[in-house]
Scaffold this motif. Structure first.
Motif, PDB file in Angstrom:
ATOM      1  N   ASN A   1       0.846  -1.196   0.000  1.00 19.69           N
ATOM      2  CA  ASN A   1       0.000   0.000   0.000  1.00 19.69           C
ATOM      3  C   ASN A   1       0.881   1.245   0.000  1.00 19.69           C
ATOM      4  OD1 ASN A   1       0.984  -0.608   2.496  1.00 19.69           O
ATOM      5  ND2 ASN A   1      -0.773   0.154   3.637  1.00 19.69           N
TER       6      ASN A   1
ATOM      7  N   THR B   1       2.450   4.986  -0.594  1.00 13.48           N
ATOM      8  CA  THR B   1       1.898   6.335  -0.571  1.00 13.48           C
ATOM      9  C   THR B   1       1.914   6.905  -1.979  1.00 13.48           C
ATOM     10  OG1 THR B   1       4.062   7.328  -0.133  1.00 13.48           O
ATOM     11  CG2 THR B   1       2.752   6.636   1.777  1.00 13.48           C
ATOM     12  N   ASN B   2       1.297   8.070  -2.139  1.00  7.61           N
ATOM     13  CA  ASN B   2       1.265   8.702  -3.464  1.00  7.61           C
ATOM     14  C   ASN B   2       2.667   9.055  -3.941  1.00  7.61           C
ATOM     15  OD1 ASN B   2      -1.522   8.520  -3.587  1.00  7.61           O
ATOM     16  ND2 ASN B   2      -1.835  10.539  -2.658  1.00  7.61           N
ATOM     17  N   GLU B   3       3.522   9.501  -3.017  1.00 12.07           N
ATOM     18  CA  GLU B   3       4.894   9.841  -3.399  1.00 12.07           C
ATOM     19  C   GLU B   3       5.652   8.588  -3.839  1.00 12.07           C
ATOM     20  OE1 GLU B   3       6.843  11.909  -0.294  1.00 12.07           O
ATOM     21  OE2 GLU B   3       5.569  13.702  -0.406  1.00 12.07           O
ATOM     22  N   GLN B   4       5.473   7.485  -3.102  1.00  8.76           N
ATOM     23  CA  GLN B   4       6.154   6.253  -3.488  1.00  8.76           C
ATOM     24  C   GLN B   4       5.638   5.726  -4.823  1.00  8.76           C
ATOM     25  OE1 GLN B   4       5.238   4.039   0.073  1.00  8.76           O
ATOM     26  NE2 GLN B   4       7.311   4.273   0.856  1.00  8.76           N
ATOM     27  N   ARG B   5       4.332   5.815  -5.045  1.00 10.92           N
ATOM     28  CA  ARG B   5       3.766   5.374  -6.314  1.00 10.92           C
ATOM     29  C   ARG B   5       4.281   6.226  -7.469  1.00 10.92           C
ATOM     30  NH1 ARG B   5      -0.942   5.759  -4.872  1.00 10.92           N
ATOM     31  NH2 ARG B   5      -1.305   3.624  -4.170  1.00 10.92           N
TER      32      ARG B   5
END
Length: 224
Positions: A6, A8-12
């Motif tokens: 799951n 985060t947006n930054e990791q994605r």
């Protein structure tokens, strides 16, 4: 570090911006898995590589003979401006030790190594032969119960105790039960799965209890 399920947006975003692995990446030279991935092999095939052994790269000289190319056969000799030559060139080849697919011969001849390893089978996915450094071999199956994120593992038995096809059938039943949201470990522990297998040997195959789940696992095995 294992990737998060799951992110985060930054990791994605970082994952999407990450380019394909290139030849300068140190993983290509030090990790057999990434060396195969860089060559275009699938993830399922690259997982068979012995990652404790560094990939080998060696250079060979090949003779590129352009005098017999098919495209020159239909060309008028008067239109050829440069005479074809036999040009020597160098080619870098990759050498990686890869585990074979699981079959009776592999089960019999699987040798122990310094560290424990598993020879995975293509069908069903998650089924394999674990070989310990002590030489003890056991069939195992990995599964994930529907609705849970963590994986489970069941040791089905040793090759001296159950045949390969029996272990393969048990592994498939384990994955079907887990895909339906039930825990297959109690059924294996009390011997119900083995009883079901022996019952089918006497009476013949029974109609699938979970046809939709079995079709899903069939598609999963085909894409493995």
């Amino acid at each position: 570090m294992k990737p998060r399920n799951n992110p985060t947006n930054e990791q994605r975003l970082r994952r999407e911006q990450r380019g394909p692995i290139d030849s300068k990446d140190p993983r290509v030279k030090n990790d057999a898995y990434w060396a195969l991935r860089h060559q275009g092999f699938s993830d399922a095939y690259a997982k068979r590589a012995f990652r404790d052994l560094a990939p080998g790269f060696y250079t060979t000289r090949i003779q590129a003979d352009t005098s017999d190319d098919d495209y020159l056969r239909d060309v008028d000799p008067d239109d050829i401006l440069v005479e074809p030559l036999s040009v020597p060139t160098e080619c870098v080849k990759l050498s990686v030790l890869v585990r074979p697919d699981l079959n009776e011969e592999v089960v019999t001849t699987a040798a122990p190594r310094d560290i424990e390893y598993t020879i995975w089978s293509d069908r069903p996915s998650g089924f394999g032969l674990r070989v310990r450094s002590s030489g003890v071999r056991s069939y195992i199956v990995m599964f994930r119960i529907k609705g849970r994120s963590s994986q489970g593992k069941i040791t089905l038995g040793k090759p001296e105790e159950i045949p390969l096809e029996t272990a393969r059938w048990l592994a498939r039943e384990v994955r079907i039960i887990a895909a339906c949201g039930c825990d297959p470990r109690p059924l294996h522990k009390n011997g119900e799965l083995l009883k079901q297998y022996r019952r089918e040997l006497r009476l013949g195959p029974v109609p699938p209890r979970y046809p939709g789940v079995q079709e899903m696992l069939d598609r999963e095995d085909e894409s493995y």
